[in-house]
Motif scaffolding. Structure first.
Motif, PDB file in Angstrom:
ATOM      1  N   VAL A  95      -6.545  -7.284  12.025  1.00 51.30           N
ATOM      2  CA  VAL A  95      -5.271  -6.665  11.623  1.00 51.30           C
ATOM      3  C   VAL A  95      -5.517  -5.292  10.998  1.00 51.30           C
ATOM      4  O   VAL A  95      -4.845  -4.311  11.341  1.00 51.30           O
ATOM      5  N   ILE A  96      -6.493  -5.187  10.113  1.00 51.34           N
ATOM      6  CA  ILE A  96      -6.785  -3.903   9.471  1.00 51.34           C
ATOM      7  C   ILE A  96      -7.291  -2.883  10.480  1.00 51.34           C
ATOM      8  O   ILE A  96      -6.887  -1.718  10.470  1.00 51.34           O
ATOM      9  N   ARG A  97      -8.162  -3.311  11.396  1.00 46.94           N
ATOM     10  CA  ARG A  97      -8.654  -2.378  12.418  1.00 46.94           C
ATOM     11  C   ARG A  97      -7.522  -1.954  13.346  1.00 46.94           C
ATOM     12  O   ARG A  97      -7.490  -0.815  13.803  1.00 46.94           O
ATOM     13  N   ALA A  98      -6.583  -2.847  13.637  1.00 47.50           N
ATOM     14  CA  ALA A  98      -5.426  -2.479  14.468  1.00 47.50           C
ATOM     15  C   ALA A  98      -4.551  -1.462  13.743  1.00 47.50           C
ATOM     16  O   ALA A  98      -4.043  -0.512  14.360  1.00 47.50           O
ATOM     17  N   LEU A  99      -4.373  -1.630  12.441  1.00 49.70           N
ATOM     18  CA  LEU A  99      -3.615  -0.648  11.656  1.00 49.70           C
ATOM     19  C   LEU A  99      -4.307   0.709  11.670  1.00 49.70           C
ATOM     20  O   LEU A  99      -3.652   1.755  11.782  1.00 49.70           O
ATOM     21  N   SER A 100      -5.613   0.694  11.574  1.00 45.92           N
ATOM     22  CA  SER A 100      -6.360   1.940  11.615  1.00 45.92           C
ATOM     23  C   SER A 100      -6.208   2.620  12.974  1.00 45.92           C
ATOM     24  O   SER A 100      -6.031   3.835  13.060  1.00 45.92           O
ATOM     25  N   ALA A 101      -6.289   1.839  14.044  1.00 40.02           N
ATOM     26  CA  ALA A 101      -6.106   2.398  15.385  1.00 40.02           C
ATOM     27  C   ALA A 101      -4.684   2.927  15.556  1.00 40.02           C
ATOM     28  O   ALA A 101      -4.472   3.984  16.163  1.00 40.02           O
ATOM     29  N   ALA A 102      -3.711   2.214  15.002  1.00 33.70           N
ATOM     30  CA  ALA A 102      -2.321   2.667  15.100  1.00 33.70           C
ATOM     31  C   ALA A 102      -2.115   3.988  14.355  1.00 33.70           C
ATOM     32  O   ALA A 102      -1.296   4.814  14.763  1.00 33.70           O
ATOM     33  N   ALA A 103      -2.875   4.192  13.292  1.00 31.78           N
ATOM     34  CA  ALA A 103      -2.766   5.452  12.551  1.00 31.78           C
ATOM     35  C   ALA A 103      -3.264   6.634  13.379  1.00 31.78           C
ATOM     36  O   ALA A 103      -2.909   7.780  13.110  1.00 31.78           O
ATOM     37  N   ALA A 104      -4.074   6.355  14.403  1.00 33.13           N
ATOM     38  CA  ALA A 104      -4.567   7.427  15.274  1.00 33.13           C
ATOM     39  C   ALA A 104      -3.579   7.792  16.371  1.00 33.13           C
ATOM     40  O   ALA A 104      -3.705   8.850  16.995  1.00 33.13           O
ATOM     41  N   LEU A 105      -2.589   6.952  16.614  1.00 36.39           N
ATOM     42  CA  LEU A 105      -1.656   7.184  17.719  1.00 36.39           C
ATOM     43  C   LEU A 105      -0.837   8.468  17.622  1.00 36.39           C
ATOM     44  O   LEU A 105      -0.561   9.080  18.655  1.00 36.39           O
TER      45      LEU A 105
ATOM     46  N   ALA B  45     -11.055  11.716  19.958  1.00 35.11           N
ATOM     47  CA  ALA B  45     -11.493  10.776  18.921  1.00 35.11           C
ATOM     48  C   ALA B  45     -10.470   9.662  18.734  1.00 35.11           C
ATOM     49  O   ALA B  45     -10.841   8.491  18.558  1.00 35.11           O
ATOM     50  N   ALA B  46      -9.191  10.009  18.784  1.00 39.73           N
ATOM     51  CA  ALA B  46      -8.137   9.000  18.654  1.00 39.73           C
ATOM     52  C   ALA B  46      -8.198   8.025  19.828  1.00 39.73           C
ATOM     53  O   ALA B  46      -8.071   6.805  19.644  1.00 39.73           O
ATOM     54  N   ALA B  47      -8.391   8.544  21.032  1.00 36.68           N
ATOM     55  CA  ALA B  47      -8.482   7.679  22.214  1.00 36.68           C
ATOM     56  C   ALA B  47      -9.689   6.756  22.117  1.00 36.68           C
ATOM     57  O   ALA B  47      -9.593   5.557  22.426  1.00 36.68           O
ATOM     58  N   ALA B  48     -10.811   7.285  21.674  1.00 37.27           N
ATOM     59  CA  ALA B  48     -12.014   6.468  21.517  1.00 37.27           C
ATOM     60  C   ALA B  48     -11.806   5.393  20.458  1.00 37.27           C
ATOM     61  O   ALA B  48     -12.230   4.240  20.632  1.00 37.27           O
ATOM     62  N   THR B  49     -11.122   5.755  19.376  1.00 37.81           N
ATOM     63  CA  THR B  49     -10.853   4.792  18.308  1.00 37.81           C
ATOM     64  C   THR B  49     -10.013   3.633  18.819  1.00 37.81           C
ATOM     65  O   THR B  49     -10.320   2.466  18.558  1.00 37.81           O
ATOM     66  N   VAL B  50      -8.957   3.945  19.550  1.00 40.52           N
ATOM     67  CA  VAL B  50      -8.078   2.894  20.073  1.00 40.52           C
ATOM     68  C   VAL B  50      -8.838   2.013  21.063  1.00 40.52           C
ATOM     69  O   VAL B  50      -8.768   0.777  20.992  1.00 40.52           O
ATOM     70  N   ALA B  51      -9.581   2.631  21.977  1.00 40.01           N
ATOM     71  CA  ALA B  51     -10.308   1.862  22.987  1.00 40.01           C
ATOM     72  C   ALA B  51     -11.404   0.994  22.371  1.00 40.01           C
ATOM     73  O   ALA B  51     -11.542  -0.187  22.726  1.00 40.01           O
ATOM     74  N   LEU B  52     -12.160   1.553  21.444  1.00 43.03           N
ATOM     75  CA  LEU B  52     -13.233   0.781  20.809  1.00 43.03           C
ATOM     76  C   LEU B  52     -12.683  -0.334  19.927  1.00 43.03           C
ATOM     77  O   LEU B  52     -13.278  -1.409  19.835  1.00 43.03           O
TER      78      LEU B  52
END
Length: 112
Positions: A63-73, A88-95
């Motif tokens: 959940v926390i990692r998903a929130l972090s990825a959502a912050a990159a959107l 970097a945002a795309a890599a964050t979401v994909a990883l």
């Protein structure tokens, strides 16, 4: 698979912790970088806990990692965001998706 996923999520957590040191204050804004660092610290604690066998740490970690990825959107939708920040945002979401999938798939394989 489980530990490989935890490793990916752990590396993303460390990257989040370093974000305030890497930002110019505009992309991402310092406030976003500080929130990301807080999420990174919390998720790093959960990664360590899950690595040591605490299965209860997995769901909050994801959940926390998903929130972090959502912050990159917003990088995809805001005007004037530099190309490296978008990459970097795309890599964050994909990883994040890959790490979460590995952890969840590995978790069910270990539980059997």
């Amino acid at each position: 698979m489980y530990r490989a996923g935890l490793l990916i999520l752990g590396l993303l957590s460390v990257a989040d912790l370093l974000l305030p040191l890497l930002t110019d204050g505009e992309a991402p804004p310092m406030a976003i970088a500080l929130v990301a660092a807080a999420l990174g610290l919390a998720s790093l604690v959960l990664v360590i806990s899950a690595w040591r066998g605490a299965r209860k740490a997995v769901l909050p970690l994801i959940v926390i990692r998903a929130l972090s990825a959502a912050a990159a959107l917003p990088a995809f939708f805001e005007a004037g965001v530099p190309a490296p920040a978008i990459a970097a945002a795309a890599a964050t979401v994909a990883l994040t998706a890959a790490g979460a999938a590995l952890v969840l798939k590995g978790r069910t394989a270990v539980a059997r």
